[in-house]
Design a protein around this motif. Structure first.
Motif, PDB file in Angstrom:
ATOM      1  N   VAL A  27       9.249  -5.479 -69.385  1.00 55.47           N
ATOM      2  CA  VAL A  27       9.824  -5.972 -68.131  1.00 55.47           C
ATOM      3  C   VAL A  27      10.905  -4.984 -67.697  1.00 55.47           C
ATOM      4  CG1 VAL A  27      11.099  -7.844 -67.016  1.00 55.47           C
ATOM      5  CG2 VAL A  27       9.366  -8.360 -68.757  1.00 55.47           C
ATOM      6  N   THR A  28      10.787  -4.441 -66.530  1.00 53.06           N
ATOM      7  CA  THR A  28      11.749  -3.428 -66.087  1.00 53.06           C
ATOM      8  C   THR A  28      13.159  -4.010 -66.044  1.00 53.06           C
ATOM      9  OG1 THR A  28      11.482  -3.974 -63.736  1.00 53.06           O
ATOM     10  CG2 THR A  28       9.969  -2.339 -64.685  1.00 53.06           C
ATOM     11  N   LEU A  29      14.152  -3.127 -66.219  1.00 47.01           N
ATOM     12  CA  LEU A  29      15.541  -3.575 -66.146  1.00 47.01           C
ATOM     13  C   LEU A  29      15.877  -4.084 -64.735  1.00 47.01           C
ATOM     14  CD1 LEU A  29      18.263  -3.835 -67.556  1.00 47.01           C
ATOM     15  CD2 LEU A  29      18.785  -1.489 -66.841  1.00 47.01           C
ATOM     16  N   THR A  30      15.272  -3.473 -63.741  1.00 46.10           N
ATOM     17  CA  THR A  30      15.502  -3.931 -62.361  1.00 46.10           C
ATOM     18  C   THR A  30      15.043  -5.366 -62.195  1.00 46.10           C
ATOM     19  OG1 THR A  30      15.198  -1.665 -61.554  1.00 46.10           O
ATOM     20  CG2 THR A  30      15.040  -3.449 -59.939  1.00 46.10           C
ATOM     21  N   GLY A  31      13.870  -5.690 -62.744  1.00 50.74           N
ATOM     22  CA  GLY A  31      13.368  -7.054 -62.640  1.00 50.74           C
ATOM     23  C   GLY A  31      14.165  -8.029 -63.485  1.00 50.74           C
ATOM     24  N   ALA A  32      14.587  -7.595 -64.685  1.00 55.81           N
ATOM     25  CA  ALA A  32      15.332  -8.480 -65.570  1.00 55.81           C
ATOM     26  C   ALA A  32      16.702  -8.831 -64.975  1.00 55.81           C
ATOM     27  CB  ALA A  32      15.500  -7.821 -66.942  1.00 55.81           C
ATOM     28  N   LEU A  33      17.268  -7.916 -64.194  1.00 61.85           N
ATOM     29  CA  LEU A  33      18.572  -8.150 -63.586  1.00 61.85           C
ATOM     30  C   LEU A  33      18.454  -8.582 -62.114  1.00 61.85           C
ATOM     31  CD1 LEU A  33      20.608  -5.156 -65.062  1.00 61.85           C
ATOM     32  CD2 LEU A  33      20.631  -7.544 -65.785  1.00 61.85           C
ATOM     33  N   LEU A  34      17.341  -9.156 -61.738  1.00 65.42           N
ATOM     34  CA  LEU A  34      17.137  -9.559 -60.347  1.00 65.42           C
ATOM     35  C   LEU A  34      18.168 -10.606 -59.922  1.00 65.42           C
ATOM     36  CD1 LEU A  34      15.437  -9.197 -57.833  1.00 65.42           C
ATOM     37  CD2 LEU A  34      13.849 -10.931 -58.703  1.00 65.42           C
ATOM     38  N   ALA A  35      18.424 -11.591 -60.752  1.00 70.28           N
ATOM     39  CA  ALA A  35      19.421 -12.614 -60.418  1.00 70.28           C
ATOM     40  C   ALA A  35      20.815 -11.999 -60.282  1.00 70.28           C
ATOM     41  CB  ALA A  35      19.422 -13.706 -61.482  1.00 70.28           C
ATOM     42  N   ALA A  36      21.124 -11.021 -61.131  1.00 70.95           N
ATOM     43  CA  ALA A  36      22.418 -10.347 -61.046  1.00 70.95           C
ATOM     44  C   ALA A  36      22.537  -9.565 -59.744  1.00 70.95           C
ATOM     45  CB  ALA A  36      22.606  -9.418 -62.246  1.00 70.95           C
ATOM     46  N   GLN A  37      21.447  -9.003 -59.281  1.00 72.68           N
ATOM     47  CA  GLN A  37      21.480  -8.277 -58.012  1.00 72.68           C
ATOM     48  C   GLN A  37      21.713  -9.224 -56.838  1.00 72.68           C
ATOM     49  OE1 GLN A  37      18.147  -5.368 -57.742  1.00 72.68           O
ATOM     50  NE2 GLN A  37      17.919  -5.781 -59.924  1.00 72.68           N
ATOM     51  N   VAL A  38      21.120 -10.403 -56.888  1.00 77.71           N
ATOM     52  CA  VAL A  38      21.365 -11.404 -55.848  1.00 77.71           C
ATOM     53  C   VAL A  38      22.850 -11.787 -55.843  1.00 77.71           C
ATOM     54  CG1 VAL A  38      20.870 -13.760 -55.094  1.00 77.71           C
ATOM     55  CG2 VAL A  38      19.006 -12.278 -55.879  1.00 77.71           C
ATOM     56  N   ALA A  39      23.397 -12.015 -57.032  1.00 81.26           N
ATOM     57  CA  ALA A  39      24.813 -12.368 -57.125  1.00 81.26           C
ATOM     58  C   ALA A  39      25.699 -11.225 -56.648  1.00 81.26           C
ATOM     59  CB  ALA A  39      25.160 -12.742 -58.566  1.00 81.26           C
ATOM     60  N   LEU A  40      25.311  -9.981 -56.929  1.00 84.85           N
ATOM     61  CA  LEU A  40      26.086  -8.833 -56.463  1.00 84.85           C
ATOM     62  C   LEU A  40      26.081  -8.763 -54.936  1.00 84.85           C
ATOM     63  CD1 LEU A  40      27.648  -6.214 -57.019  1.00 84.85           C
ATOM     64  CD2 LEU A  40      25.436  -5.033 -57.126  1.00 84.85           C
ATOM     65  N   CYS A  41      24.947  -9.057 -54.345  1.00 81.49           N
ATOM     66  CA  CYS A  41      24.852  -9.061 -52.879  1.00 81.49           C
ATOM     67  C   CYS A  41      25.794 -10.115 -52.275  1.00 81.49           C
ATOM     68  CB  CYS A  41      23.406  -9.323 -52.462  1.00 81.49           C
ATOM     69  SG  CYS A  41      23.153  -9.311 -50.673  1.00 81.49           S
ATOM     70  N   VAL A  42      25.783 -11.313 -52.873  1.00 84.79           N
ATOM     71  CA  VAL A  42      26.665 -12.379 -52.389  1.00 84.79           C
ATOM     72  C   VAL A  42      28.125 -12.000 -52.611  1.00 84.79           C
ATOM     73  CG1 VAL A  42      27.321 -14.794 -52.689  1.00 84.79           C
ATOM     74  CG2 VAL A  42      24.909 -14.143 -52.747  1.00 84.79           C
ATOM     75  N   LEU A  43      28.426 -11.441 -53.778  1.00 88.20           N
ATOM     76  CA  LEU A  43      29.791 -11.020 -54.081  1.00 88.20           C
ATOM     77  C   LEU A  43      30.269  -9.966 -53.102  1.00 88.20           C
ATOM     78  CD1 LEU A  43      32.127 -11.251 -56.249  1.00 88.20           C
ATOM     79  CD2 LEU A  43      31.101  -9.231 -57.295  1.00 88.20           C
ATOM     80  N   SER A  44      29.409  -9.023 -52.768  1.00 85.42           N
ATOM     81  CA  SER A  44      29.765  -7.961 -51.831  1.00 85.42           C
ATOM     82  C   SER A  44      30.051  -8.512 -50.444  1.00 85.42           C
ATOM     83  CB  SER A  44      28.636  -6.932 -51.766  1.00 85.42           C
ATOM     84  OG  SER A  44      28.917  -5.926 -50.819  1.00 85.42           O
ATOM     85  N   ALA A  45      29.338  -9.580 -50.063  1.00 82.32           N
ATOM     86  CA  ALA A  45      29.521 -10.154 -48.729  1.00 82.32           C
ATOM     87  C   ALA A  45      30.722 -11.083 -48.649  1.00 82.32           C
ATOM     88  CB  ALA A  45      28.256 -10.912 -48.317  1.00 82.32           C
ATOM     89  N   ALA A  46      31.046 -11.754 -49.744  1.00 83.85           N
ATOM     90  CA  ALA A  46      32.030 -12.840 -49.678  1.00 83.85           C
ATOM     91  C   ALA A  46      33.379 -12.502 -50.278  1.00 83.85           C
ATOM     92  CB  ALA A  46      31.477 -14.081 -50.380  1.00 83.85           C
ATOM     93  N   ARG A  47      33.478 -11.455 -51.057  1.00 79.04           N
ATOM     94  CA  ARG A  47      34.738 -11.163 -51.736  1.00 79.04           C
ATOM     95  C   ARG A  47      35.301  -9.817 -51.267  1.00 79.04           C
ATOM     96  NH1 ARG A  47      34.116 -15.703 -52.466  1.00 79.04           N
ATOM     97  NH2 ARG A  47      34.233 -16.922 -54.404  1.00 79.04           N
ATOM     98  N   PRO A  48      36.591  -9.568 -51.528  1.00 79.95           N
ATOM     99  CA  PRO A  48      37.178  -8.283 -51.122  1.00 79.95           C
ATOM    100  C   PRO A  48      36.401  -7.100 -51.700  1.00 79.95           C
ATOM    101  CG  PRO A  48      38.895  -9.812 -51.807  1.00 79.95           C
ATOM    102  CD  PRO A  48      37.593 -10.468 -52.130  1.00 79.95           C
ATOM    103  N   ARG A  49      36.459  -6.005 -50.964  1.00 82.67           N
ATOM    104  CA  ARG A  49      35.651  -4.847 -51.354  1.00 82.67           C
ATOM    105  C   ARG A  49      36.028  -4.314 -52.729  1.00 82.67           C
ATOM    106  NH1 ARG A  49      34.623  -0.438 -46.865  1.00 82.67           N
ATOM    107  NH2 ARG A  49      33.609  -2.314 -46.049  1.00 82.67           N
ATOM    108  N   ARG A  50      37.308  -4.358 -53.078  1.00 78.89           N
ATOM    109  CA  ARG A  50      37.704  -3.838 -54.390  1.00 78.89           C
ATOM    110  C   ARG A  50      37.041  -4.620 -55.518  1.00 78.89           C
ATOM    111  NH1 ARG A  50      41.449  -7.291 -56.368  1.00 78.89           N
ATOM    112  NH2 ARG A  50      42.525  -8.674 -54.883  1.00 78.89           N
ATOM    113  N   VAL A  51      36.834  -5.935 -55.300  1.00 77.73           N
ATOM    114  CA  VAL A  51      36.166  -6.753 -56.318  1.00 77.73           C
ATOM    115  C   VAL A  51      34.692  -6.387 -56.411  1.00 77.73           C
ATOM    116  CG1 VAL A  51      35.576  -9.112 -57.006  1.00 77.73           C
ATOM    117  CG2 VAL A  51      37.809  -8.634 -55.965  1.00 77.73           C
TER     118      VAL A  51
END
Length: 392
Positions: A97-121
């Motif tokens: 299972v590729t690392l990209t696929g295994a971390l799919l949920a983490a990528q979704v959370a990163l997208c939300v974090l990038s949109a909702a939290r300060p840029r430094r975070v």
């Protein structure tokens, strides 16, 4: 400004920070859960068939990721950490299972974090996920890294794009609120300036004849009372127009307010107030239709009111004002001309004040035209044209 315009109001604390509604949160969770189950869950089942206990553990980790996504909007950093830990564990159980696929949920959370939290975070979180690249290179080679890093960067960039969208929307909302408040300020200025001018002149007249002609003084005092009551009524209507009553589901004025609303139908009362100040008002109306759009009707009234106020304030020696309102089916023409002496600085002073600026802004918003200045034969003239087919 139409009467059916709702009060802009202040955004709530959650909205000010861009917090989405509960429906949006559920939609995001369902969409991301379907994505993770469809991509990662399917991959785990495909590569782990026949492995027994390892498959069960991997599927349990996938379920943990899906459940954690339920709180992605409230606690995106915690969900991101959970996604990284469980994703790396799934990848360790099944390297196919590729690392990209295994971390799919983490990528979704990163997208939300990038949109909702300060840029430094979000930048710190992005750097943390990119720190997995050396591990991916050691275990899977450059091919894994070449797929993993662009996916992580894309998720962070998508969040930044959404953040910029929300910032633009918030700026537009603030601009609209500021414009609406400026319009309300002009409304209050129109009401108060005209009424106070009439009341000051009437008070002076009452003081001059208080002893010699008490009946005339009483008439002036009654005119002051009438002007004050009229101003209070207009201010009350203005405030109620932007704060609908609980019993009015449409938020619009009731029949009584529509009757009292400032408009061309109330020009007689406006003229009488000026006549009471000792200035003759010759009012001529021709072809003015009923049922004008509220914005046009109100703007026409305010233009006349401001023009008469300027006459009382600035036209030295003016004892007559000619007010003409005509309509030809497509446009309303308003002319207010006084016979007073025009001081050299009057036109510049009026143009620099809120009165003429407010009139020009009203006319501009309605697509009309306005000319104001000294008349060739003396006095001051205001000429305005407003379209009758304006839809607010």
């Amino acid at each position: 400004m139409s009467r059916d315009t709702a009060w802009p109001g202040e955004a709530s604390e959650g909205e000010a920070r861009g917090a989405p509604s509960a429906r949006t949160a559920r939609a995001l969770w369902v969409g991301s859960a379907v994505l993770v189950l469809g991509v990662l869950g399917t991959s785990v089942i495909a590569v782990g068939a026949g492995t027994g206990g390892r498959l069960a553990v991997a599927l349990a980790l996938v379920v943990v990721q899906v459940c954690a996504l339920r709180w992605a909007l409230r606690h995106p950093l915690a969900v991101l950490c959970t996604g990284v830990v469980t994703g790396v564990a799934v990848w360790a159980l099944f390297p196919a299972v590729t690392l990209t696929g295994a971390l799919l949920a983490a990528q979704v959370a990163l997208c939300v974090l990038s949109a909702a939290r300060p840029r430094r975070v979000s930048v710190t979180a992005l750097a943390g996920m990119c720190a997995l690249a050396p591990l991916a290179f050691v275990v899977g080679g450059p091919g894994v890294v070449s797929a993993f890093l662009p996916a992580v960067l894309l998720a962070w960039t998508a969040g930044q794009w959404r953040r910029a969208q929300r910032a633009r929307a918030a700026a537009e909302t603030r601009r609209a609120v500021a414009e609406e408040r400026a319009r309300i300020a002009r409304e209050v200025h129109d009401v108060v300036a005209h009424t106070l001018s009439v009341m000051v002149i009437q008070a002076g007249a009452a003081d001059d004849v208080f002893t010699a002609r008490p009946e005339q003084a009483r008439q002036s005092l009654r005119a002051i009372e009438s002007a004050g009551r009229s101003a209070l009524d207009e201010l009350r209507l203005l405030l109620r127009a932007f704060r609908p009553e609980d019993g009015d589901p449409d938020g619009g004025p009731d029949a009584e307010e529509r009757t009292l609303r400032p408009g061309l139908a109330r020009l007689d009362g406006l003229a009488e107030a000026v006549r009471a100040a000792g200035v003759t008002v010759c009012l001529d109306r021709e072809g003015v239709p009923e049922g004008l759009p509220a914005a046009v009707d109100l703007a026409a009234y305010r233009i006349v009111q401001e023009s008469l106020t300027n006459t009382l304030r600035h036209a030295g020696g003016a004892d007559e004002v000619r007010l003409t309102v005509t309509a030809d089916g497509e446009r309303i023409r308003i002319t207010v001309a006084d016979n007073g002496r025009t001081p050299s600085g009057r036109f510049a002073g009026v143009g620099a004040g809120r009165g003429l600026v407010g009139m020009r802004e009203r006319v501009r918003m309605l697509g009309g035209s306005l000319r104001a200045g000294p008349a060739p034969g003396g006095g001051f003239v205001v000429e305005a044209e407003l379209p009758t087919d304006y839809v607010s």
